[in-house]
Structures are given as C-alpha cells and as structure tokens.
Design a protein around this motif. Structure first.
Motif, PDB file in Angstrom:
ATOM      1  N   ARG A  99      30.634  -6.928  25.270  1.00  0.00           N
ATOM      2  CA  ARG A  99      31.041  -8.188  25.649  1.00  0.00           C
ATOM      3  C   ARG A  99      31.521  -9.248  24.682  1.00  0.00           C
ATOM      4  N   TYR A 146      35.278  -8.041  26.463  1.00  0.00           N
ATOM      5  CA  TYR A 146      35.286  -7.273  27.423  1.00  0.00           C
ATOM      6  C   TYR A 146      34.088  -7.771  28.422  1.00  0.00           C
ATOM      7  N   ARG A 147      34.279  -7.723  29.722  1.00  0.00           N
ATOM      8  CA  ARG A 147      33.423  -7.844  30.845  1.00  0.00           C
ATOM      9  C   ARG A 147      33.139  -6.543  31.690  1.00  0.00           C
ATOM     10  N   GLY A 197      35.122  -1.819  31.394  1.00  0.00           N
ATOM     11  CA  GLY A 197      35.410  -3.227  31.066  1.00  0.00           C
ATOM     12  C   GLY A 197      36.832  -3.940  31.036  1.00  0.00           C
ATOM     13  N   GLN A 250      39.204 -10.097  28.931  1.00  0.00           N
ATOM     14  CA  GLN A 250      39.416 -11.337  29.388  1.00  0.00           C
ATOM     15  C   GLN A 250      40.817 -12.045  29.582  1.00  0.00           C
ATOM     16  N   LEU A 296      23.103  -8.070  31.015  1.00  0.00           N
ATOM     17  CA  LEU A 296      24.420  -8.619  31.520  1.00  0.00           C
ATOM     18  C   LEU A 296      24.600  -9.552  32.620  1.00  0.00           C
TER      19      LEU A 296
END
Length: 366
Positions: free
Chosen positions: A21, A25-26, A64, A67, A201
């Motif tokens: 993260r 990346y999410r 992921g 963004q 998360l």
C-alpha cells in the motif's frame, strides 16, 4: 485443515498487501467493480475474490490496483503471490502466473450494453504478476519469468529476517490453536485473512475469524508490523522487464531524504556475501542518509551482467537504457509522492572496490 506451510504463505500475502500500500497500490474487493453481470470482472465467491479473464475466472487473493494511470496506458493491476517455503519456487508457480495474466489481458470486450440501449466503453486494465519467495527460485522458473515479464522478488535477504520470523511465529500459533479446536469451529483461511484485513487495511469484506485463540496471534502480527513500520518493502520500477523489491532497516530515513530531494543521484554496487548470491545496495551520492538493499534472482542478475567478448557490452546498454533511473511511489495517508533515483556509469566506477564495514567488500555493478 490448512497446512502450516500454506498458512504461512497466506499470512505473508496479507502482510505484503499492507506493505505494498505504501508503494501506491490499494487492495481490490468486489465493490470496486460497479458493473452488473454479465460485464463484471470482479466477483466475490466462497473462497474470496475472483477476476474474469477471456477464458476463465481466476482466484485473486491479493490483487492491487495502482492509484494513478500512466500516460498513454491502461490502469495497472498487480497480482501478488507469496510463497513461504523451505524449497525454491519452481516453474509451475511461475507458469501459472503467466497463464493468469495472459488470459486476463486477452479479455478484450471493449463495450457494454444492456441489449436495448447504446453501447458504452468498458474500462480495461493491464494485469501484471509478482511472486514473492522466502527461499528463492529455481533456474527454470527464473528463465521463464524473465522471458514473460513475471516479476520475482526474493525475500531471503537478511533485512527481511524479522518480518519472516514474525509471520512464521504467528502462523505457528494460529495453526496450533486450530488443531485443538473441533473441525466445525475452526476458522477458514478466508476468515483469517479477513480478520487481518480489517486490522491492517480497514477492509470489511465478509465474515472474519472470531475465536480468541486464533485472533490473538493475528493481533500480535498486526502490532508487530506497526512497531516495525520502519522496516518495510517498497516496489521500485526501472525501465526493465522486472520490478525491484527494496528493503531497508530504516525505511523512514529514505523517505525523509526523498521527500526533501524527490529526484537525486545515487550509487549502486554489488555486495558479495560469503553465502548466497550477492546483495545490491543503493545509497545517495551525497551523504550517507540511507541504504536500500535488494537481491535479484540469479538468472536475472546473470542476464544483466552477461558480456560476450567481441560484442557490444550488455551491461553498458543496461546502464544507458534500462537502469538510468528508478522510480518509486510512496503513499502517506492521502498523498502520493513520486521519487526518482538517478545514476550513471561514472557513479558505478567511482565505487569500484569500495570497502563497506558492515557488509564486507563491495564492487561496482558495471
């Protein structure tokens, strides 16, 4: 009941989702796909998230999405698979990763329609695959991955030892607790992962483990990660068919330096170890403010360093074209920063034969 080795891998994937993260990346869930059937590409099933390809639906335990969308490109999605084993990861694992992303990237339906209204564009994605291993990779796995741009990230570096020990201890505690429970009362892997995702998360996506004997070790794992927030993995992107997994015993020192100088010159050198293949080091050209480490699979390193007498030096070509800059993304709360590490062949020559007290003899990369 899940095997201990398998459980270690699943917990490591959740840890990596938390660490990645910070690289922009999410983690994706079904709610991130607003389309209706039959146009959905993300769907939640009994054992978790699946993603639709051209020919099949594929399990996506850790998927992921970056963004930001690179210019003139598709949104990037990354599969992350973790193997916490005693033996090296072999060709079947890498071949499976290639099959998954090939099928996903071939899913070329470009418009959506309900049958009566006008067609509208459907968002497409570029899928990549990264495999993280605590024990390295076999030669044929490395060669296949390099040929098909599957990223292999070696977590056997000494810098990752505290993280490996934390995951190993947590998995053993959870496994021992479940052995003492009646089979009908045991938490599923899906529930164990959901519990960690809620705490690491802040994702609430389905039932989670609730037995204290199982959740207490998971709480210890989450707390240990937060205490070691200075020790983390950050993905780095050279202009090459692989990504780098950089680690430091003080990642905060790198972030502080890079926030002050988002683009700066660095030195890169190889550090020969008495056991195992070499570790590569990155540090700023001005001031010993931080040190980042990474290790490449042997075949990838051999490809970079390969030289044939009488032909153009591949290493010089790599210096000028593929390794002239490394880009990193750092997410801090709601802000995303872009850092670029720049270096040249002159900087490599300057550190040739340089002694490093903590790591032994270092030699120039090129």
């Amino acid at each position: 009941m899940v095997r201990l080795e398998t459980l270690r891998g699943y917990l490591l994937e959740e840890v990596l989702a938390w660490l990645l993260r910070s690289s922009g990346y999410r983690l994706l869930a079904e709610k991130d796909d607003p389309a209706r059937p039959p146009w959905k590409v993300l769907e939640k099933r009994k054992h978790g998230l699946v993603v639709r390809g051209r020919g099949a639906w594929h399990q996506a335990d850790t998927l992921g999405e970056f963004q930001y969308v690179p210019p003139f490109s598709l949104p990037i999605r990354l599969f992350a698979e973790a193997k916490f084993t005693r033996i090296k990861v072999g060709l079947p694992t890498v071949r499976n990763g290639h099959g998954v992303v090939h099928d996903l990237n071939e899913n070329v339906v470009t418009t959506l329609s309900n049958g009566s209204g006008p067609h509208r564009p459907r968002v497409r994605y570029h899928y990549s695959y990264a495999i993280f291993s605590t024990s390295g990779f076999t030669q044929d796995a490395q060669e296949f991955a390099l040929a098909h741009q599957i990223s292999l990230i070696d977590l056997s570096l000494p810098d990752f030892l505290p993280l490996r020990n934390l995951v190993r201890a947590s998995a053993k505690s959870v496994y021992d607790a479940m052995k003492l429970m009646q089979p009908s009362l045991r938490s599923t892997v899906y529930e164990i992962r959901n519990y960690l995702r809620r705490h690491l998360l802040d994702l609430w996506d389905g039932p989670a483990a609730d037995a204290p004997s199982v959740t207490d070790p998971l709480d210890v794992l989450a707390a240990g990660l937060r205490r070691r927030s200075s020790l983390g993995l950050v993905l780095a992107f050279p202009a090459a068919p692989f990504v780098l997994g950089l680690v430091s015993d003080d990642l905060n020192a790198f972030v502080r330096y890079a926030l002050d100088q988002p683009t700066h010159d660095v030195r890169v050198y190889r550090n020969h170890r008495s056991a195992g293949h070499p570790v590569w080091q990155i540090e700023p050209r001005v001031g010993p403010a931080y040190r980042l480490s990474f290790s490449l699979p042997e075949q990838v390193e051999a490809w970079i360093l390969d030289q044939e007498e009488g032909t153009r030096s591949r290493t010089r070509w790599m210096t000028r074209n593929l390794l002239s800059a490394i880009t990193l993304y750092w997410v801090d709360e709601s802000r995303t920063y872009t850092f670029q590490l720049q270096y040249s062949s002159e900087e490599f020559r300057e550190v040739s034969g340089r002694p490093i007290s903590d790591f032994g003899e270092a030699t120039d990369l090129f």
